[in-house]
Design an enzyme around this catalytic site. Structure first.
Site, PDB file in Angstrom:
ATOM      1  N   ASP A 132      -9.288   3.785  -6.879  1.00 35.71           N
ATOM      2  CA  ASP A 132      -8.313   4.795  -7.781  1.00 35.71           C
ATOM      3  C   ASP A 132      -8.788   5.275  -8.794  1.00 35.71           C
ATOM      4  O   ASP A 132      -9.038   5.051 -10.115  1.00 35.71           O
ATOM      5  CB  ASP A 132      -7.360   2.825  -8.680  1.00 35.71           C
TER       6      ASP A 132
ATOM      7  N   ASP B  55       0.262   4.515  -2.389  1.00 39.75           N
ATOM      8  CA  ASP B  55      -0.040   5.834  -2.222  1.00 39.75           C
ATOM      9  C   ASP B  55       0.414   6.694  -3.196  1.00 39.75           C
ATOM     10  O   ASP B  55       0.245   8.161  -3.246  1.00 39.75           O
ATOM     11  CB  ASP B  55       0.286   5.800  -0.552  1.00 39.75           C
TER      12      ASP B  55
ATOM     13  N   HIS C 258       0.890  -0.881  -0.233  1.00 37.33           N
ATOM     14  CA  HIS C 258       0.210   0.272   0.160  1.00 37.33           C
ATOM     15  C   HIS C 258       0.683   0.957  -0.254  1.00 37.33           C
ATOM     16  O   HIS C 258       0.516   2.165  -0.455  1.00 37.33           O
ATOM     17  CB  HIS C 258      -1.028  -0.251   1.736  1.00 37.33           C
TER      18      HIS C 258
END
Length: 245
Positions: free
Chosen positions: A162, A137, A133
């Site tokens: 997204d 990010d 993640h």
């Protein structure tokens, strides 16, 4: 309040001066009564006593105003921060889903023509799964930055996960197509993460108000359907929704 008229530093000096006067007045008040063994009733008949009382009350009022001013300033700062956070995505600092919906509603209410772009990233889940993640990010932040540069005259939001959206005031088809092509090229560029370079694509659905529909539901739904048409067709990356009949 006080800081509005004088400025913060100047106000602090003035408050400090009032506090000093308060201390001196209280000291003189107590010293006169106890040090000179004066009866309180007799003392209060003297002009100096009333001056001391007025100083004490005035300084107490000033201190109260200062405390209230400081408290109000903190409340206003907190309220501003909360309002900003409610309208912006925490990660990308783009506008939030809720803010975009509000803007669309306002434009429809005032019958202002606009174009709505709905973007869905292709390959983002794989990047999240493979690199974590934290890398995901980074990708979202880079994409947000690229979208800001392309749509600098428009309203850009992270709609969730997204998905990104853009509201533009122009409705010219040639310009819309040009912007979509720029967007596809920009998003296809590699992105450097902690684990190396990653690449992803995008599918874009476009709806135009009032050409595509007359309600928020029409605009969002038509853009969503157009986006999925683009996603399911390997030959195109974007699709402009057809006119409503």
């Amino acid at each position: 309040m006080a800081t509005i008229f004088w400025g913060k530093k100047t106000a602090m000096f003035i408050y400090a001066g009032y506090v000093l006067l308060y201390i001196l007045a209280m000291f003189g008040f107590v010293f006169d009564i106890l040090g000179n063994n004066i009866d309180f009733t007799e003392y209060m008949r003297q002009p100096s006593a009333w001056i001391a009382v007025i100083l004490v009350v005035s300084v107490q009022a000033i201190i109260f105003i200062f405390v209230l001013d400081n408290y109000n300033h903190k409340i206003e700062t907190l309220q501003t921060a909360l309002e900003y956070r409610a309208e912006h995505d925490y990660l990308t600092d783009l506008y939030s889903h809720q803010k975009i919906d509000q803007m669309i509603g306002d434009k429809i209410m005032y019958k202002e023509p606009f174009t709505f772009f709905f973007l869905d990233l292709n390959g983002f889940k794989q990047i999240n799964d493979q690199y974590g993640h934290e890398s995901g990010d980074i990708v979202l932040k880079v994409i947000a930055h690229r979208l800001r540069e392309i749509y600098h005259e428009c309203v850009v939001s992270r709609y969730g996960g997204d998905e990104f959206t853009i509201i533009s005031n122009y409705t010219d088809k040639k310009r819309i197509i040009n912007q979509c092509e720029k967007t596809v090229k920009a998003i296809n560029l590699p992105i450097l993460c902690h684990n190396g370079e990653v690449s992803l694509g995008v599918s874009i659905g476009v709806s135009i108000y009032p050409e595509t529909g007359s309600t928020m539901h029409d605009i969002l739904t038509s853009a969503d359907h157009a986006m999925y048409e683009a996603k399911n067709n390997k030959d195109i990356a974007f699709k402009i929704s057809e006119k409503t009949k």
